[in-house]
Design an enzyme around this catalytic site. Structure first.
Site, mmCIF file in Angstrom:
data_model
loop_
_atom_site.group_PDB
_atom_site.id
_atom_site.type_symbol
_atom_site.label_atom_id
_atom_site.label_comp_id
_atom_site.label_asym_id
_atom_site.label_seq_id
_atom_site.Cartn_x
_atom_site.Cartn_y
_atom_site.Cartn_z
ATOM 1 N N SER A 13 0.378 -15.038 -14.638
ATOM 2 C CA SER A 13 0.736 -13.723 -14.105
ATOM 3 C C SER A 13 1.220 -13.866 -12.663
ATOM 4 O O SER A 13 1.257 -14.967 -12.116
ATOM 5 C CB SER A 13 -0.480 -12.805 -14.185
ATOM 6 O OG SER A 13 -1.538 -13.360 -13.454
ATOM 7 N N SER A 14 1.600 -12.749 -12.075
ATOM 8 C CA SER A 14 2.049 -12.703 -10.678
ATOM 9 C C SER A 14 3.318 -13.506 -10.412
ATOM 10 O O SER A 14 3.485 -14.093 -9.351
ATOM 11 C CB SER A 14 0.958 -13.186 -9.717
ATOM 12 O OG SER A 14 -0.186 -12.389 -9.863
ATOM 13 N N GLY A 16 6.202 -12.040 -10.488
ATOM 14 C CA GLY A 16 7.194 -11.089 -9.976
ATOM 15 C C GLY A 16 7.998 -10.458 -11.098
ATOM 16 O O GLY A 16 9.192 -10.196 -10.964
ATOM 17 N N GLY A 18 7.691 -7.445 -12.284
ATOM 18 C CA GLY A 18 8.088 -6.084 -11.900
ATOM 19 C C GLY A 18 9.324 -6.098 -11.018
ATOM 20 O O GLY A 18 10.251 -5.306 -11.218
ATOM 21 N N GLU A 151 -4.100 -8.717 -25.911
ATOM 22 C CA GLU A 151 -3.772 -7.294 -25.711
ATOM 23 C C GLU A 151 -2.283 -6.984 -25.806
ATOM 24 O O GLU A 151 -1.901 -5.861 -26.109
ATOM 25 C CB GLU A 151 -4.250 -6.809 -24.328
ATOM 26 C CG GLU A 151 -5.726 -6.888 -24.101
ATOM 27 C CD GLU A 151 -6.112 -8.170 -23.375
ATOM 28 O OE1 GLU A 151 -7.155 -8.172 -22.744
ATOM 29 O OE2 GLU A 151 -5.354 -9.164 -23.466
ATOM 30 N N GLN A 193 8.930 -24.430 -21.664
ATOM 31 C CA GLN A 193 9.175 -24.728 -23.087
ATOM 32 C C GLN A 193 8.058 -24.130 -23.950
ATOM 33 O O GLN A 193 8.318 -23.510 -24.984
ATOM 34 C CB GLN A 193 9.218 -26.248 -23.306
ATOM 35 C CG GLN A 193 10.367 -26.956 -22.585
ATOM 36 C CD GLN A 193 10.241 -28.478 -22.732
ATOM 37 O OE1 GLN A 193 9.757 -28.975 -23.758
ATOM 38 N NE2 GLN A 193 10.660 -29.220 -21.717
ATOM 39 N N CYS A 382 -3.416 11.741 3.478
ATOM 40 C CA CYS A 382 -4.437 12.284 2.583
ATOM 41 C C CYS A 382 -5.821 12.089 3.197
ATOM 42 O O CYS A 382 -6.191 12.823 4.108
ATOM 43 C CB CYS A 382 -4.290 11.652 1.202
ATOM 44 S SG CYS A 382 -4.997 12.669 -0.097
ATOM 45 N N HIS A 508 1.362 12.187 -0.090
ATOM 46 C CA HIS A 508 1.624 10.739 0.023
ATOM 47 C C HIS A 508 3.121 10.470 0.164
ATOM 48 O O HIS A 508 3.794 10.216 -0.838
ATOM 49 C CB HIS A 508 1.101 10.021 -1.219
ATOM 50 C CG HIS A 508 -0.388 9.967 -1.300
ATOM 51 N ND1 HIS A 508 -1.123 8.917 -0.814
ATOM 52 C CD2 HIS A 508 -1.276 10.858 -1.780
ATOM 53 C CE1 HIS A 508 -2.414 9.153 -1.001
ATOM 54 N NE2 HIS A 508 -2.528 10.335 -1.587
ATOM 55 N N GLU A 510 4.592 7.911 1.104
ATOM 56 C CA GLU A 510 4.979 6.523 0.812
ATOM 57 C C GLU A 510 5.602 6.364 -0.570
ATOM 58 O O GLU A 510 6.392 5.445 -0.800
ATOM 59 C CB GLU A 510 3.775 5.576 0.971
ATOM 60 C CG GLU A 510 2.652 5.708 -0.060
ATOM 61 C CD GLU A 510 1.584 6.736 0.336
ATOM 62 O OE1 GLU A 510 1.924 7.699 1.058
ATOM 63 O OE2 GLU A 510 0.423 6.585 -0.107
HETATM 64 N N1 GLN Z 1 -10.776 11.222 -1.377
HETATM 65 C C1 GLN Z 1 -9.947 12.264 -0.877
HETATM 66 C C2 GLN Z 1 -9.751 13.376 -1.902
HETATM 67 O O1 GLN Z 1 -10.044 13.211 -3.046
HETATM 68 C C3 GLN Z 1 -8.601 11.727 -0.455
HETATM 69 C C4 GLN Z 1 -7.763 11.255 -1.585
HETATM 70 C C5 GLN Z 1 -6.613 10.410 -1.156
HETATM 71 O O2 GLN Z 1 -6.585 9.918 -0.020
HETATM 72 N N2 GLN Z 1 -5.647 10.207 -2.026
HETATM 73 O O3 GLN Z 1 -9.293 14.436 -1.559
#
Ligand code: GLN
Length: 533
Positions: A13-14, A16, A18, A151, A193, A382, A508, A510
């Protein structure tokens, strides 16, 4: 008719897989094809949402609120095709639905078996993605795990059947393997192979091999691999180790003409390739001068994959700000023990990411207080926003016991508390506030300046929120409530007053950051850190 590309992995695994699958997607998109990506995960969890980040890395969240494997994050960063619940198929989902149908009597008295019932369910889910949009040209299906794993067998069997039913010119197998280097620097093909033999045992003859090797393999070596594996010599490719960035992989594959071989095998007419976006990423990468040190204060620091999208978003922000972002991983539990946070926080910016559970929380609060008092740029995501609110309660409003009810149910000052909709929720899987929703930014805020738009959409994954009962006290003591849900009922962003850049968001950002378009909040955070140097 849609075309299918099944990407499997062998040897270990690992490797790459993905990134390789995503890069193939990027290459086909660069030739104007509409691509959809699917991940098949052999684990029995219905989704990744209930797993600790230590198990499979971060939980990636889609617009429609699926909690998926981090590979969907790779797909989102490399390709444009829509990603939703349908693009993440797990053994858990497949069995859950087959067993439900069995209980409903839908199998009309038949004995329900792995073949054909489980495999039919897998096939119908893959075909459903191919039919979701009329203009889909190619579906790329990454099969998790390594060939030979118990699996993975039903997924490989489903792939075999689709390849057989659609014909070789409509469905192909791309197999990823490892070429290890032994003492003396010699590269060895034997594991490859054997890996192809394991694939052949499942009834799938790989059409294309991508071999992870320290260097690009020469012609004789490719011929040797081809000879042993029934793969055409010009269909044996190298995925070399790359010391710059994973975003170079599409260019490395394109130089070897991987996309042309795929198009030929799938009988798609060759068309112009536009690799400008990827060339531009590399140009930005090389143009960066200097470094900013960003301290990530979290609790899953040992495993890079646990904050995968976050680290990538910081990297994207660095590309746009022409600066290298150095990740300083600070274990928040370690911060708890020190009286001198500056010793651990020799950084230009502090980021407290999302997270769950009590461990290390007080270290995060210490980091936030340090950034606030020392005017160091801070981004809270968050949980990181909750931490800002807890710090404000404890250290500005002097409520020593200010806390989130996630960590202390008995606090007299629960400044962060359970969302009302969560009060009667008892199951853990898929029950948080999940997925994309709209946020309205207030005037005169960093968040509005970053996005340049009042109405934005970002993804959520949480159960706890800023407690509305404290709005007045928080605001009158100076904390800025910088964004809300459209009905005003939930606080989506808080900002520090008299501070260069201190922003905490409930969502989030990101997850939507790309190498070709960094998340606005990450970009402005890195910019502020650069100014703070
Ligand atoms: N634990 C916090 C919540 O449930 C923050 C969740 C998070 O950072 N995604 O609200």
């Amino acid at each position: 008719m849609n075309k299918f590309i099944f990407v499997s992995g062998g040897v270990c695994s690992s490797l790459g897989k993905g990134v390789a699958a995503s890069s193939i997607g990027a290459l086909l998109e660069s030739r104007g094809l509409n691509v959809r990506m699917v991940k098949c995960d052999p684990y029995i969890n219905v989704d990744a949402g209930t797993m600790s980040p230590y198990q499979h890395g971060e939980v990636y969240v889609t617009d429609d609120g699926a909690e998926t494997d981090l590979d969907l994050g790779n797909y989102a960063r490399f390709t444009k095709g829509r990603l939703s619940k349908a693009n993440s198929i797990t053994t858990g989902q497949v069995y859950e639905s087959v067993i439900r149908k069995e209980r409903e009597g839908q199998y009309l008295g038949r004995c329900v078996q792995v073949i054909p019932h489980i495999t039919d369910e897998i096939k119908s889910r893959i075909l459903a993605v191919s039919k979701e949009d009329n203009d889909t040209d190619v579906v790329i299906i990454e099969i998790g795990g390594t060939v030979g794993d118990i699996e993975s067998i039903p997924f490989l069997e489903a792939a075999r059947q689709i390849i057989h039913e659609c014909g070789k010119s409509n469905a192909i197998s791309v197999h990823l393997t490892l070429i290890p280097e032994v003492a003396g620097g010699e590269l060895k093909t034997k594991p490859t192979q054997h890996s192809v033999k394991s694939m052949q045992e499942t009834g799938i003859q790989p059409d294309i091999l991508i071999c992870r090797s320290p260097v690009i393999m020469d012609e004789p070596m490719r011929r040797k691999i081809a000879l042993f594996t029934n793969v055409d010599p010009d269909a044996v490719f190298t995925s070399p180790n790359i010391d710059t960035t994973i975003y170079k992989v599409p260019l490395v594959f394109s130089e070897q003409q991987l996309d042309l071989v795929i198009l030929r095998k799938l009988g798609v007419e060759s068309r112009h390739s536009d690799m400008k976006p990827w060339l531009s990423v590399m140009k930005h990468f090389e143009k960066r001068t200097g470094k900013v040190r960003i301290g990530i204060v979290g609790k899953y620091m040992e495993l890079h994959d646990a904050y995968k999208s976050l680290y990538e978003a910081l990297f994207h922000a660095g590309l746009e700000c022409d600066v290298e972002v150095e990740l300083i991983k600070v274990d928040s539990a370690g911060l708890e023990e020190t009286d001198n946070p500056s010793s651990l926080l020799d950084v230009d910016g502090v980021l407290v990411p999302g997270g769950f559970g009590q461990r290390g929380i007080n270290g995060m609060v210490k980091a936030a207080a340090w950034a606030r008092e020392n005017k160091v740029p801070y981004l809270g995501i968050c949980l990181g926003m909750h931490i800002m609110v807890i710090d404000w309660g404890r250290n500005v409003l002097n409520w020593a016991d200010a806390d989130s009810t996630e960590f202390n149910q008995d606090s007299k000052h629960p400044v962060v508390s359970l969302l009302e909709e969560q009060i009667n929720v008892t199951n853990y899987g898929g029950t948080m506030r999940l997925g994309a929703s709209e946020t309205v930014n207030e005037n005169g805020t960093h968040i509005l300046a970053a996005y340049g738009e009042k109405h934005i959409s970002e993804r959520h994954r949480h159960r706890y929120e800023f407690s509305n009962q404290y709005r007045n006290e928080m605001v009158s003591s100076g904390l800025k409530l910088a964004a809300f849900t459209p009905d005003g009922s939930l606080v989506e962003c808080v900002e520090w007053p008299d501070h260069p850049w201190g922003v905490g968001v409930q969502f989030h950002p990101e997850f939507k950051s790309k190498p070709t378009a960094a998340s606005p909040l990450f970009r402005e955070f890195v910019n502020a850190a650069k100014k703070n140097k």
